[in-house]
Design a protein around this motif. Sequence first.
Motif, PDB file in Angstrom:
ATOM      1  N   HIS A  75      -3.657   4.370  13.997  1.00 17.28           N
ATOM      2  CA  HIS A  75      -4.365   3.151  14.415  1.00 17.28           C
ATOM      3  C   HIS A  75      -4.669   3.132  15.913  1.00 17.28           C
ATOM      4  O   HIS A  75      -5.829   2.996  16.297  1.00 17.28           O
ATOM      5  CB  HIS A  75      -3.603   1.902  13.952  1.00 17.28           C
ATOM      6  N   PHE A  88       0.840  -1.205   0.000  1.00 22.66           N
ATOM      7  CA  PHE A  88       0.000   0.000   0.000  1.00 22.66           C
ATOM      8  C   PHE A  88       0.883   1.268   0.000  1.00 22.66           C
ATOM      9  O   PHE A  88       0.456   2.332  -0.431  1.00 22.66           O
ATOM     10  CB  PHE A  88      -0.852  -0.047   1.272  1.00 22.66           C
ATOM     11  N   ALA A 110      -8.500  -4.158   3.011  1.00 18.52           N
ATOM     12  CA  ALA A 110      -7.946  -5.492   3.236  1.00 18.52           C
ATOM     13  C   ALA A 110      -6.745  -5.407   4.162  1.00 18.52           C
ATOM     14  O   ALA A 110      -5.937  -4.490   4.065  1.00 18.52           O
ATOM     15  CB  ALA A 110      -7.537  -6.104   1.907  1.00 18.52           C
ATOM     16  N   ARG A 144      -3.051  -1.592  -4.420  1.00 16.75           N
ATOM     17  CA  ARG A 144      -1.683  -1.880  -3.996  1.00 16.75           C
ATOM     18  C   ARG A 144      -0.746  -1.694  -5.192  1.00 16.75           C
ATOM     19  O   ARG A 144      -1.198  -1.731  -6.337  1.00 16.75           O
ATOM     20  CB  ARG A 144      -1.549  -3.322  -3.484  1.00 16.75           C
ATOM     21  N   CYS A 199      -9.306  -0.258   7.470  1.00 12.39           N
ATOM     22  CA  CYS A 199      -9.648   1.079   7.952  1.00 12.39           C
ATOM     23  C   CYS A 199      -9.669   1.153   9.495  1.00 12.39           C
ATOM     24  O   CYS A 199     -10.496   0.504  10.131  1.00 12.39           O
ATOM     25  CB  CYS A 199     -11.025   1.432   7.417  1.00 12.39           C
ATOM     26  N   ASN A 221      -4.091  -3.230   5.936  1.00  9.13           N
ATOM     27  CA  ASN A 221      -4.424  -1.801   5.845  1.00  9.13           C
ATOM     28  C   ASN A 221      -5.894  -1.525   6.118  1.00  9.13           C
ATOM     29  O   ASN A 221      -6.458  -0.539   5.642  1.00  9.13           O
ATOM     30  CB  ASN A 221      -4.044  -1.266   4.451  1.00  9.13           C
ATOM     31  N   LEU A 270       0.545   7.106   9.312  1.00  4.91           N
ATOM     32  CA  LEU A 270      -0.563   6.154   9.241  1.00  4.91           C
ATOM     33  C   LEU A 270      -0.581   5.242  10.469  1.00  4.91           C
ATOM     34  O   LEU A 270      -1.629   5.019  11.074  1.00  4.91           O
ATOM     35  CB  LEU A 270      -0.385   5.314   7.973  1.00  4.91           C
TER      36      LEU A 270
HETATM   37  C1  HEM Z   1     -18.047   4.223   6.841  1.00  3.62           C
HETATM   38  C2  HEM Z   1     -16.943   4.948   6.841  1.00  3.62           C
HETATM   39  C3  HEM Z   1     -15.637   4.474   6.281  1.00  3.62           C
HETATM   40  C4  HEM Z   1     -15.398   3.563   5.276  1.00  3.62           C
HETATM   41  C5  HEM Z   1     -16.413   2.773   4.443  1.00  3.62           C
HETATM   42  C6  HEM Z   1     -13.956   3.491   5.112  1.00  3.62           C
HETATM   43  C7  HEM Z   1     -13.317   2.687   4.177  1.00  3.62           C
HETATM   44  C8  HEM Z   1     -11.942   2.588   4.052  1.00  3.62           C
HETATM   45  C9  HEM Z   1     -11.287   1.798   3.039  1.00  3.62           C
HETATM   46  C10 HEM Z   1     -11.974   0.998   1.938  1.00  3.62           C
HETATM   47  C11 HEM Z   1      -9.949   1.921   3.236  1.00  3.62           C
HETATM   48  C12 HEM Z   1      -8.844   1.327   2.344  1.00  3.62           C
HETATM   49  C13 HEM Z   1      -8.083   0.205   3.002  1.00  3.62           C
HETATM   50  C14 HEM Z   1      -7.256  -0.595   2.052  1.00  3.62           C
HETATM   51  O1  HEM Z   1      -6.732  -0.083   1.059  1.00  3.62           O
HETATM   52  O2  HEM Z   1      -7.136  -1.808   2.283  1.00  3.62           O
HETATM   53  C15 HEM Z   1      -9.766   2.786   4.382  1.00  3.62           C
HETATM   54  C16 HEM Z   1      -8.548   3.119   4.898  1.00  3.62           C
HETATM   55  C17 HEM Z   1      -8.368   4.027   5.904  1.00  3.62           C
HETATM   56  N1  HEM Z   1      -9.357   4.715   6.590  1.00  3.62           N
HETATM   57 FE1  HEM Z   1     -11.345   4.477   6.370  1.00  3.62          FE
HETATM   58  N2  HEM Z   1     -13.360   4.350   6.003  1.00  3.62           N
HETATM   59  C18 HEM Z   1     -14.346   4.972   6.735  1.00  3.62           C
HETATM   60  C19 HEM Z   1     -14.177   5.921   7.728  1.00  3.62           C
HETATM   61  C20 HEM Z   1     -12.949   6.345   8.199  1.00  3.62           C
HETATM   62  C21 HEM Z   1     -12.763   7.311   9.249  1.00  3.62           C
HETATM   63  C22 HEM Z   1     -13.889   8.024  10.000  1.00  3.62           C
HETATM   64  C23 HEM Z   1     -11.407   7.455   9.428  1.00  3.62           C
HETATM   65  C24 HEM Z   1     -10.637   8.328  10.394  1.00  3.62           C
HETATM   66  C25 HEM Z   1     -11.154   8.928  11.450  1.00  3.62           C
HETATM   67  C26 HEM Z   1     -10.742   6.567   8.481  1.00  3.62           C
HETATM   68  C27 HEM Z   1      -9.386   6.414   8.378  1.00  3.62           C
HETATM   69  C28 HEM Z   1      -8.756   5.542   7.500  1.00  3.62           C
HETATM   70  C29 HEM Z   1      -7.290   5.379   7.412  1.00  3.62           C
HETATM   71  C30 HEM Z   1      -6.243   6.101   8.251  1.00  3.62           C
HETATM   72  C31 HEM Z   1      -7.050   4.420   6.421  1.00  3.62           C
HETATM   73  C32 HEM Z   1      -5.692   3.866   5.957  1.00  3.62           C
HETATM   74  C33 HEM Z   1      -5.376   2.624   6.784  1.00  3.62           C
HETATM   75  C34 HEM Z   1      -4.008   1.993   6.557  1.00  3.62           C
HETATM   76  O3  HEM Z   1      -3.586   1.899   5.400  1.00  3.62           O
HETATM   77  O4  HEM Z   1      -3.355   1.588   7.519  1.00  3.62           O
HETATM   78  N3  HEM Z   1     -11.711   5.924   7.757  1.00  3.62           N
HETATM   79  N4  HEM Z   1     -10.993   3.174   4.860  1.00  3.62           N
END
Ligand code: HEM
Length: 498
Positions: free
Chosen positions: A122, A81, A411, A345, A416, A414, A118
Motif C-alpha cells: 500500500h 479477505f 471494497a 470474502r 486496490c 481492501n 499485502l
Molecule cells: C485498472 C486496473 C486495476 C483494477 C480495475 C483493479 C481492481 C482491483 C480489485 C477489484 C481488487 C479487489 C479488492 C477487494 O477484494 O476488495 C484489487 C485488489 C488489489 N489490487 Fe488492483 N486493480 C487494478 C490495478 C492494479 C495494479 C496496477 C496493482 C499493482 C501495481 C494492483 C494491486 C492490487 C493489490 C495489491 C490488491 C489487494 C489489496 C488488498 O487486499 O489490500 N492493482 N484490485
Amino acid sequence: LHYWRTREHDPKEPPLIFPRIPIIGHALGIIRHGVPYYTKHSTLYPSQPVYTMDLLLNKSYIVNSPSLVAAVQRNHRVISFDPFLTGAANRMAGITGPGLELLREEQNGGRGINNKVLHSMHPALLGTGLDRMNEKMIKFLKLSVDELATTHNVNTSFDLHAWCRHAITVASTDAVYGSINPYKEREVEDSLWTFESRLTPLLVNIMPSITSRKSFRARARLVAALVKYYEARGHENSSELTYNRWKVQHDAGATTEDIAKLEAAAGIGILSNTVPSTFWTLFDIYSRPSLLLELREEIRQNGLVIEPDTGLHIVDLASIRDSCHLLVSSFQETLRLRSNGAPTRVVCKDILLNDQWLLKEGSILQMPAPTINRQPVAWGDATSDFNPRRFMKDTSQRDMKRATAFMSFGASPNICPGRHFASGEILALAAMMILRYDIAPESGIWRPPMLNTKAMAASVTPPGEMFLVKVHEREEFKGDKWDFRVMEGRGKFSLVVG
Ligand code: HEM
C-alpha cells in the motif's frame, strides 16, 4: 441430496436461489460464464439485497445492495479477505507445505506473512514509490505509442487487445522490476498471459499438471525466470513495491522459490486488470465519434503543452488528472460498466449481518460489480447506459452513496492500492492516442468482442477473441515529436472507490 442441502439452510440465512440444473447448476454456471452469472440471477431477483447460492463445495452469499456492502465493510474482521489470500497462494501461485503455512492468516494457525506482504504494497504505491514507478512507466508507454506511427500503416491491421497487452506489460513491469526486468524476454511475457488467460482450471485444482497443463507449465516458466531474477539481485535495483514484497517474505524465512511463486501470481494482479481496462477505455471512446471529438478538444486545451523552442508536444499527466474532467469521468464509466469482478470474502464465524441475515462460518461472500455498480440508488436512472459525464456531476451526498456502489476497485479496507498507478498509465496512453491517432475496426463496426471468462483473476474481463483495427496518424500532428510529463507528488487520482 437436494432435500438434504435445502434442509441445511437456516431460514435466517439469505434466501436460497435454486439453479435450473438441480444441484450442480450454479457451479457449472460460474465455471462457464464467470461472474456475469451472478448478474443474471441478480436481475431475476432485483429486490433481493442478498441471496445464497449452493456451489457444491461451499455456500456463497451474493450481496447486491450498497447498504449491505457497508455492513460487510464494518465487519471486515469476521467477513475477511485474508483466508481468500491463502487460497490464492495455494491454487494460483502453487505454494504448499511450510511455505504456505508461513503465508497463512494467523487466525487459522499460520504466520500471517501474506497479509504483511499485502500491507507493504500500500505505501509503496503512493508517494515517492509511485513517482519513481510513474517516471519509468511513462518512458516505455511513449515508445509503444510512437511505434504506431512507424510500424503500422493504413494497410496493416492488428489486434488492439494484443497491442494494449504488450504496451502495458512492457511499461508496467519495467517500472515494477527495474533494470533486469524478467518480462523483457518475450517468452516470459507470453508465459504470464498463458497462465493468466487459462486460470479457471488451475484454480479448480484437480490434478492441475494434467487438467490445466498449459497454464501449469507457463507458470513454471515464469517462476524459473523470477528465481533467476532474485538470484541476480534484481530486486535491489527495482521499485519500492518489489523490494518490500521480497523483504517481508525473505525476513520471515521464505525460500526464493516460494517468493518467486508468489511474485508470478502478483504479475497477474499488476497486469490482468490494467490491460483490459486500457482496451475497453479506448473501445468506449473511439466507438463514440462525438465523445472522441470532445475529448480531443479537452486534452488539446488542458493536457497538452507545446514547447515553444523545440516544438516538442508534451502530454502532461498532472494536467490530465486535474483538468481533463471528461476523460477521467469516461474512464471511470468504463470501469463501472466493464467490471465483472466480485470482491470476495470468507465468513470466519457465524454473524448476523445488519442484525438481519445469518451468515455461516466457512461460507464465501461476494459483492458482484455488475449488479452493485448499476444500483439506481447511487447512479440514478439508466444505469446500464454509458454516460461519459456520470462522474463529473458529483455532489458530496451522491459521492457517499456511490462509495459502496462502485466495486471496480474492490471494497474497503481492501481497496486496490494500484489504482493510482493504473489510472495514470491508462489515462496517459489514452490521451496521447486520442490526440495522435484515429482507430477504425477492420470490420467497420465497433462490435464488442466476445469475452474470455476463463481469465478469472481479471475483474475487467478481457476479450476472448481478436479485435482487429487499423490505426492512422492524424494529419494535425503528423511528424511531430512527442513526450509525456509526470510531476513529483501528483500521481494520486481522486477516484470514486468502494
Ligand atoms: C485498472 C486496473 C486495476 C483494477 C480495475 C483493479 C481492481 C482491483 C480489485 C477489484 C481488487 C479487489 C479488492 C477487494 O477484494 O476488495 C484489487 C485488489 C488489489 N489490487 Fe488492483 N486493480 C487494478 C490495478 C492494479 C495494479 C496496477 C496493482 C499493482 C501495481 C494492483 C494491486 C492490487 C493489490 C495489491 C490488491 C489487494 C489489496 C488488498 O487486499 O489490500 N492493482 N484490485
